[in-house]
Design a protein around this motif. Structure first.
Motif, PDB file in Angstrom:
ATOM      1  N   ASP A 160       0.708  -0.969   0.166  1.00  0.00           N
ATOM      2  CA  ASP A 160      -0.293  -0.326  -0.126  1.00  0.00           C
ATOM      3  C   ASP A 160       0.843   1.119   0.171  1.00  0.00           C
ATOM      4  O   ASP A 160       1.816   1.474   0.411  1.00  0.00           O
ATOM      5  N   PRO A 161       1.079   2.020  -0.831  1.00  0.00           N
ATOM      6  CA  PRO A 161       1.702   3.060  -1.199  1.00  0.00           C
ATOM      7  C   PRO A 161       1.828   4.171   0.232  1.00  0.00           C
ATOM      8  O   PRO A 161       2.807   4.425   0.276  1.00  0.00           O
ATOM      9  N   GLN A 162       0.348   4.251   0.912  1.00  0.00           N
ATOM     10  CA  GLN A 162       0.138   5.501   1.777  1.00  0.00           C
ATOM     11  C   GLN A 162       1.118   4.439   2.823  1.00  0.00           C
ATOM     12  O   GLN A 162       1.631   5.386   3.912  1.00  0.00           O
ATOM     13  N   ARG A 191       9.092   8.025   5.795  1.00  0.00           N
ATOM     14  CA  ARG A 191       8.651   9.235   5.538  1.00  0.00           C
ATOM     15  C   ARG A 191      10.080  10.204   6.434  1.00  0.00           C
ATOM     16  O   ARG A 191      10.599  11.740   5.750  1.00  0.00           O
ATOM     17  N   PRO A 192      10.621  10.069   7.286  1.00  0.00           N
ATOM     18  CA  PRO A 192      12.288  10.164   7.401  1.00  0.00           C
ATOM     19  C   PRO A 192      13.718  10.409   6.936  1.00  0.00           C
ATOM     20  O   PRO A 192      13.954  11.149   6.612  1.00  0.00           O
ATOM     21  N   PHE A 218       9.422  12.220   0.718  1.00  0.00           N
ATOM     22  CA  PHE A 218       9.190  10.278   1.110  1.00  0.00           C
ATOM     23  C   PHE A 218       7.892  10.144  -0.053  1.00  0.00           C
ATOM     24  O   PHE A 218       7.677   8.961  -0.476  1.00  0.00           O
ATOM     25  N   ARG A 219       7.267  10.663  -0.682  1.00  0.00           N
ATOM     26  CA  ARG A 219       6.070  10.604  -1.130  1.00  0.00           C
ATOM     27  C   ARG A 219       6.997   9.714  -2.267  1.00  0.00           C
ATOM     28  O   ARG A 219       6.721   8.979  -3.418  1.00  0.00           O
ATOM     29  N   ASN A 220       7.673  10.732  -3.222  1.00  0.00           N
ATOM     30  CA  ASN A 220       8.514  10.382  -4.542  1.00  0.00           C
ATOM     31  C   ASN A 220       9.011   9.087  -4.513  1.00  0.00           C
ATOM     32  O   ASN A 220       8.949   8.394  -5.138  1.00  0.00           O
ATOM     33  N   LYS A 221      10.179   9.105  -3.007  1.00  0.00           N
ATOM     34  CA  LYS A 221      11.071   8.283  -2.558  1.00  0.00           C
ATOM     35  C   LYS A 221       9.582   6.467  -2.689  1.00  0.00           C
ATOM     36  O   LYS A 221       9.954   5.566  -3.332  1.00  0.00           O
ATOM     37  N   ALA A 222       8.385   6.616  -2.183  1.00  0.00           N
ATOM     38  CA  ALA A 222       7.701   5.730  -1.821  1.00  0.00           C
ATOM     39  C   ALA A 222       7.322   5.200  -3.046  1.00  0.00           C
ATOM     40  O   ALA A 222       7.107   4.021  -4.112  1.00  0.00           O
ATOM     41  N   GLN A 223       6.843   6.376  -4.102  1.00  0.00           N
ATOM     42  CA  GLN A 223       6.454   6.014  -5.539  1.00  0.00           C
ATOM     43  C   GLN A 223       7.266   5.550  -6.425  1.00  0.00           C
ATOM     44  O   GLN A 223       7.395   4.121  -6.992  1.00  0.00           O
ATOM     45  N   ASN A 224       8.381   5.565  -6.265  1.00  0.00           N
ATOM     46  CA  ASN A 224      10.061   5.072  -6.968  1.00  0.00           C
ATOM     47  C   ASN A 224      10.041   3.534  -5.987  1.00  0.00           C
ATOM     48  O   ASN A 224      10.784   3.299  -7.241  1.00  0.00           O
ATOM     49  N   ILE A 225      10.222   3.457  -4.863  1.00  0.00           N
ATOM     50  CA  ILE A 225      10.532   1.809  -4.770  1.00  0.00           C
ATOM     51  C   ILE A 225       9.306   1.414  -5.039  1.00  0.00           C
ATOM     52  O   ILE A 225      10.302  -0.226  -5.051  1.00  0.00           O
ATOM     53  N   ILE A 226       8.266   1.296  -5.225  1.00  0.00           N
ATOM     54  CA  ILE A 226       7.188   0.593  -5.302  1.00  0.00           C
ATOM     55  C   ILE A 226       7.153  -0.295  -6.894  1.00  0.00           C
ATOM     56  O   ILE A 226       7.042  -0.472  -7.450  1.00  0.00           O
TER      57      ILE A 226
END
Ligand code: SF4
Length: 211
Positions: A70-72, A79-80, A84-92
């Motif tokens: 889940d992206p969220q 986040r730390p 964090f939004r870009n990074k989460a999207q990128n690693i997924i």
């Protein structure tokens, strides 16, 4: 005073002994986790990435689990590390691409890696050198700064620095050499306050005391 590259390479090796895998300060288990940790390390310290990655990999240890995450949830976990939004999207997205294009195995060549989500030339070099023990050098801000201050290259563009260093470094030593520059940049030769007076390379550095 004459400065030669060989002496600077040897002195750095004495100062920071070890191979690329042992000099890398990121914690990981296998190329996939290394790739994710490296993507997260943009604009972030390795210490923060390591503490975040420890929890992230407990929940999502491989491409299959992270691709289905889940992206969220991933956003909150990373986040730390900042952005964090870009990074989460990128690693997924990176995980999905590794599954779709490489059967779940992180590729071991720069050409295949560059262009995957979150992966530029620097990150690709980290993956192939540290994750697969292949020749290469990851040129980051420390390598750019240190190679200039130490008079190791005349170039300022990261890709040109990479090509220049790879043209004369021993391929087996290139990755470790780059990581030694990074460690020295972090610990002694910082961007704003290089500590020349306590630097053990002072006698062979053309920039000694120039700041
Ligand atoms: S002598 Fe100064 S400029 Fe040269 S590597 Fe050491 S800290 Fe950096």
């Amino acid at each position: 005073m004459q400065y030669n590259r060989k002496e600077r390479i040897e002195r750095l090796a004495l100062l920071y002994p070890g191979d690329a895998a042992s000099l890398c300060e990121l914690h990981f288990d296998g190329p996939f986790q290394l790739a994710v940790a490296t993507i997260l390390s943009a604009q972030c310290t390795d210490q923060v990435v390591n503490s975040v990655a420890e929890v992230l990999f407990r929940h999502f240890p491989d491409a299959k689990s992270l691709a289905a995450a889940d992206p969220q949830v991933v956003e909150e976990l990373v986040r730390p590390t900042g952005f964090f939004r870009n990074k989460a999207q990128n690693i997924i997205s990176f995980s999905k691409e590794v599954i779709a294009r490489f059967a779940g195995q992180v590729p071991d060549s720069i050409d295949q890696l560059v262009g995957l989500s979150g992966v530029g030339r620097k990150t690709a070099n980290v993956i192939v050198t540290v994750g697969f023990s292949k020749p290469g050098i990851a040129v980051d801000t420390h390598v750019i700064r240190l190679s200039k201050r130490l008079g190791i290259t005349d170039f300022t563009d990261p890709v040109k620095i990479e090509m220049d260093l790879m043209s004369w470094l021993d391929p087996e030593e290139a990755a470790a050499f780059g990581l030694r520059l990074i460690l020295h940049g972090r610990r002694v030769c910082s961007a704003k306050r290089p500590r020349c007076q306590m630097c053990t390379l002072g006698d062979i550095c053309p920039s000694f005391g120039a700041f």
